[in-house]
Scaffold this motif. Structure first.
Motif, mmCIF file in Angstrom:
data_model
loop_
_atom_site.group_PDB
_atom_site.id
_atom_site.type_symbol
_atom_site.label_atom_id
_atom_site.label_comp_id
_atom_site.label_asym_id
_atom_site.label_seq_id
_atom_site.Cartn_x
_atom_site.Cartn_y
_atom_site.Cartn_z
ATOM 1 N N ARG A 107 -4.065 -57.525 35.403
ATOM 2 C CA ARG A 107 -5.428 -57.000 35.514
ATOM 3 C C ARG A 107 -5.832 -56.095 34.354
ATOM 4 O O ARG A 107 -6.974 -55.675 34.260
ATOM 5 C CB ARG A 107 -5.566 -56.224 36.830
ATOM 6 N N THR A 108 -4.894 -55.766 33.475
ATOM 7 C CA THR A 108 -5.192 -54.862 32.370
ATOM 8 C C THR A 108 -6.130 -55.536 31.372
ATOM 9 O O THR A 108 -5.898 -56.689 30.987
ATOM 10 C CB THR A 108 -3.895 -54.454 31.648
ATOM 11 N N PRO A 109 -7.190 -54.856 30.926
ATOM 12 C CA PRO A 109 -8.079 -55.448 29.903
ATOM 13 C C PRO A 109 -7.293 -55.884 28.672
ATOM 14 O O PRO A 109 -6.329 -55.232 28.253
ATOM 15 C CB PRO A 109 -9.047 -54.299 29.577
ATOM 16 N N ASP A 110 -7.718 -56.991 28.074
ATOM 17 C CA ASP A 110 -6.975 -57.597 26.968
ATOM 18 C C ASP A 110 -6.825 -56.672 25.768
ATOM 19 O O ASP A 110 -5.844 -56.760 25.027
ATOM 20 C CB ASP A 110 -7.656 -58.903 26.523
ATOM 21 N N THR A 166 -1.104 -46.017 37.075
ATOM 22 C CA THR A 166 -2.538 -45.952 37.364
ATOM 23 C C THR A 166 -2.734 -46.105 38.876
ATOM 24 O O THR A 166 -1.981 -46.838 39.532
ATOM 25 C CB THR A 166 -3.322 -47.039 36.611
ATOM 26 N N GLY A 177 -5.322 -52.106 36.210
ATOM 27 C CA GLY A 177 -6.568 -52.548 35.587
ATOM 28 C C GLY A 177 -7.709 -52.568 36.577
ATOM 29 O O GLY A 177 -7.726 -51.822 37.561
ATOM 30 N N VAL A 178 -8.636 -53.433 36.307
ATOM 31 C CA VAL A 178 -9.876 -53.508 37.092
ATOM 32 C C VAL A 178 -9.555 -53.870 38.537
ATOM 33 O O VAL A 178 -8.787 -54.796 38.819
ATOM 34 C CB VAL A 178 -10.824 -54.550 36.469
ATOM 35 N N SER A 232 -10.653 -47.514 30.460
ATOM 36 C CA SER A 232 -9.545 -47.579 29.509
ATOM 37 C C SER A 232 -9.463 -46.330 28.645
ATOM 38 O O SER A 232 -8.367 -45.814 28.372
ATOM 39 C CB SER A 232 -9.687 -48.812 28.603
ATOM 40 N N TRP A 273 -12.393 -48.532 36.755
ATOM 41 C CA TRP A 273 -11.507 -48.587 35.605
ATOM 42 C C TRP A 273 -12.161 -47.992 34.359
ATOM 43 O O TRP A 273 -13.335 -48.248 34.082
ATOM 44 C CB TRP A 273 -11.077 -50.019 35.308
ATOM 45 N N PHE A 301 -6.484 -53.408 25.763
ATOM 46 C CA PHE A 301 -5.930 -52.082 26.076
ATOM 47 C C PHE A 301 -4.785 -51.722 25.124
ATOM 48 O O PHE A 301 -4.777 -50.627 24.549
ATOM 49 C CB PHE A 301 -5.441 -52.036 27.524
ATOM 50 N N THR A 337 1.950 -53.399 31.010
ATOM 51 C CA THR A 337 0.639 -53.696 31.592
ATOM 52 C C THR A 337 0.800 -54.628 32.789
ATOM 53 O O THR A 337 1.905 -54.951 33.206
ATOM 54 C CB THR A 337 -0.251 -54.352 30.527
#
Length: 307
Positions: free
Chosen positions: A186-189, A227, A151-152, A160, A158, A191, A183
């Motif tokens: 740090r992964t966006p909610d 990633t 994530g970020v 998505s 980043w 995603f 995930t």
């Protein structure tokens, strides 16, 4: 025939700052040492700064009820003062992992990942990435794949949408592989909810993974896509023996992690997504990393030379 002398177990203290990634490095090294010779491993919490300073100044330690350590291992800046205080009060050798905030000469041995940009010397070993607990696996299955989403971060920009497009391309081109995607914190909610359902994809949020989930997945996956911000997972996949692909994201040109990914790509240890698109094949992982075992052998040789 005379009996071989019985080796006394090596007492190893791990100083932990409570961060799972740092503890993972220390445990990876300690467990490799225990595979090489008898050892007892003790996990201890790092002291607060003021208590560590008191211990350092007055040679006192709350750990004196434990067997005297041969090695005291720590990763993370919050462990450094406790490492030194424990060594002063209880003896042993202080082993720091990752580039320390204090001068390296304060510690007996340093184990630093290559992207820390520190040269090796008699008391410093440079490793390919952070040391971890993963072991090479002979149970990998070519029809199973793993997708690890970070994530970020400060290392890559980043995006998505870009990652999801790359995932869809992989799914479309590998109909014979069942993929499991997980995930990180740090992964966006949004995603996972943005990914359309696919017949050969299972989604497992990081909150649903027990501690042994990732090692088990790595042991059975023939291919792993990661990633590029998730450097520790890239090195864990390379240690497990999987063929490793890395998604494309814009890199911060000053990023140490970005330079580490470039080094791995140039060495053909990983395959960037753009290269995979052009050739539809991953560089084979013919020599899985075994950095924990290499570090353990180096430390034991150093100890033998000192005795």
């Amino acid at each position: 025939m005379p009996e071989a002398p019985v080796m006394e177990p090596l007492a190893i203290w791990i100083i932990s700052d409570g961060k799972p990634g740092h503890l993972n490095q220390s445990l990876g090294l300690a467990e490799a040492l225990a595979r090489a010779r008898p050892a007892r491993i003790h996990r201890l919490p790092a002291l607060s700064a003021w208590r560590a300073w008191l211990g350092l100044l007055f040679k006192v330690s709350p750990y004196k009820s434990l067997p005297a350590p041969a090695l005291i291992i720590g990763a993370g800046h919050a462990t450094h003062l406790t490492l030194l205080a424990a060594r002063r009060a209880c003896g042993g050798r202080a082993v720091v992992m990752m580039k320390p905030s204090l001068p390296r000469r304060c510690f007996d041995l340093c184990i630093l990942p290559q992207h820390d940009d520190v040269a090796a010397d008699a008391r410093t070993l440079v490793t390919e990435g952070a040391v971890n607990r993963i072991r090479p696996s002979g149970q990998r299955q070519p029809e199973r794949g793993l997708i690890l989403i970070g994530g970020v971060s400060s290392h890559f920009e980043w995006d998505s949408d870009a990652i999801q497009l790359q995932i869809k391309s992989i799914l479309a081109r590998t109909p014979g592989v069942h993929w499991t995607l997980t995930t990180s914190r740090r992964t966006p909610d949004d995603f996972l909810s943005s990914l359309p359902p696919h017949t050969n994809l299972s989604l497992v949020p990081h909150s649903a993974t027990p501690p042994d989930w990732l090692p088990n997945q790595l042991a059975h996956s023939g291919t792993v896509w990661v990633t590029p911000d998730s450097a520790s997972m890239v090195f864990e996949a390379l240690t497990a023996g999987a063929d490793v692909g890395v998604f494309d994201l814009p890199v911060n040109p000053r990023s140490r992690v970005g330079r580490a990914m470039s080094h791995l790509a140039e060495a053909r240890r990983i395959t960037r997504f753009a290269h995979w698109c052009a050739h539809e094949t991953l560089h084979p992982n013919t020599q899985p990393l075994a950095e924990a075992d290499r570090c353990a052998a180096w430390i034991l040789q150093w100890l033998n030379n000192k005795n």
